[in-house]
Design a protein around this motif. Structure first.
Motif, PDB file in Angstrom:
ATOM      1  N   UNK A   1       0.840  -1.206   0.000  1.00 43.89           N
ATOM      2  CA  UNK A   1       0.000   0.000   0.000  1.00 43.89           C
ATOM      3  C   UNK A   1       0.874   1.253   0.000  1.00 43.89           C
ATOM      4  N   UNK A   2       1.967   1.242   0.755  1.00 40.84           N
ATOM      5  CA  UNK A   2       2.889   2.378   0.759  1.00 40.84           C
ATOM      6  C   UNK A   2       3.518   2.607  -0.609  1.00 40.84           C
TER       7      UNK A   2
ATOM      8  N   UNK B   1     -11.338   8.777   4.638  1.00 40.13           N
ATOM      9  CA  UNK B   1     -11.019   9.889   5.541  1.00 40.13           C
ATOM     10  C   UNK B   1      -9.685   9.719   6.286  1.00 40.13           C
ATOM     11  N   UNK B   2      -9.430   8.589   6.960  1.00 45.48           N
ATOM     12  CA  UNK B   2      -8.144   8.487   7.663  1.00 45.48           C
ATOM     13  C   UNK B   2      -6.952   8.509   6.722  1.00 45.48           C
ATOM     14  N   UNK B   3      -7.126   7.975   5.516  1.00 47.24           N
ATOM     15  CA  UNK B   3      -6.027   7.985   4.548  1.00 47.24           C
ATOM     16  C   UNK B   3      -5.688   9.422   4.150  1.00 47.24           C
ATOM     17  N   UNK B   4      -6.695  10.231   3.907  1.00 49.57           N
ATOM     18  CA  UNK B   4      -6.443  11.635   3.545  1.00 49.57           C
ATOM     19  C   UNK B   4      -5.868  12.392   4.738  1.00 49.57           C
TER      20      UNK B   4
ATOM     21  N   UNK C   1      -5.576   4.993   0.151  1.00 41.49           N
ATOM     22  CA  UNK C   1      -6.919   4.406   0.105  1.00 41.49           C
ATOM     23  C   UNK C   1      -7.109   3.534  -1.144  1.00 41.49           C
ATOM     24  N   UNK C   2      -6.785   4.093  -2.314  1.00 45.78           N
ATOM     25  CA  UNK C   2      -6.983   3.345  -3.561  1.00 45.78           C
ATOM     26  C   UNK C   2      -6.117   2.088  -3.609  1.00 45.78           C
ATOM     27  N   UNK C   3      -4.899   2.185  -3.091  1.00 42.80           N
ATOM     28  CA  UNK C   3      -4.007   1.018  -3.076  1.00 42.80           C
ATOM     29  C   UNK C   3      -4.568  -0.081  -2.183  1.00 42.80           C
ATOM     30  N   UNK C   4      -5.138   0.301  -1.047  1.00 42.81           N
ATOM     31  CA  UNK C   4      -5.739  -0.685  -0.142  1.00 42.81           C
ATOM     32  C   UNK C   4      -6.970  -1.331  -0.787  1.00 42.81           C
ATOM     33  N   UNK C   5      -7.786  -0.523  -1.440  1.00 43.13           N
ATOM     34  CA  UNK C   5      -8.978  -1.057  -2.131  1.00 43.13           C
ATOM     35  C   UNK C   5      -8.546  -2.047  -3.221  1.00 43.13           C
ATOM     36  N   UNK C   6      -7.588  -1.630  -4.032  1.00 39.69           N
ATOM     37  CA  UNK C   6      -7.106  -2.488  -5.127  1.00 39.69           C
ATOM     38  C   UNK C   6      -6.479  -3.767  -4.585  1.00 39.69           C
TER      39      UNK C   6
END
Length: 162
Positions: free
Chosen positions: A10-11, A98-101, A150-155
């Protein structure tokens, strides 16, 4: 997949998202950080020099661009671990925006109060021409990093269920 590997991926994904953003900006002739300067700063640390008058006036170092890019990704991975530390491991399987942003925006502390002063640019670019433009670009870039988390975690979750 264990949580440490997930966080690293994710990072990397979030940092890559930030790099795509910088590439898009470059298509419009909008400059972003030259990672050779990050590598130069880190390279000079091994020589005991942590602060520069203006880092672009310091002599370049061998492999500074490679050091800069590697450091850029290591920093991005570290900030992903910060997110998981704050939100706990559950966020990895149930990511929310929200927490990701918020983490993306919190990471602006590093360039504003550590890197930019150490580069000789002043706190939040206060010693540079047009600091407001640089500050806005930094805020947008770090917001993009948060969106990338966020997008990396979703993917990653979508790929993991395949």
């Amino acid at each position: 997949m264990n949580w440490i590997l997930k966080t690293i991926i994710i990072g990397i994904g979030a940092t890559f998202t930030m790099d795509v953003w910088s590439y898009i900006l470059s298509m419009f002739k909008i400059k972003s950080l030259d990672y050779s300067l990050l590598g130069r700063w880190i390279g000079y640390m091994s020589k005991g020099k942590f602060f520069h008058n203006k880092i672009f006036n310091s002599p370049s170092l061998k492999n500074e661009l490679i050091i800069g890019w590697l450091s850029h990704y290591i920093i991005g991975i570290s900030f992903a671990f910060l997110l998981v530390f704050v939100c706990e491991k559950d966020w990895l399987t149930n990511p929310t925006l929200q927490p990701a942003i918020v983490i993306g925006l919190v990471t602006i502390v590093a360039p504003f109060f550590i890197m930019q002063p150490a580069f000789g640019f002043g706190v939040a670019l206060s010693d540079m021409p047009n600091p407001t433009i640089g500050r806005i670009k930094s805020l947008l870039t770090h917001t993009i990093f948060g969106i990338g988390l966020y997008l990396s975690a979703i993917l990653l979750n979508k790929i993991s269920t395949i």
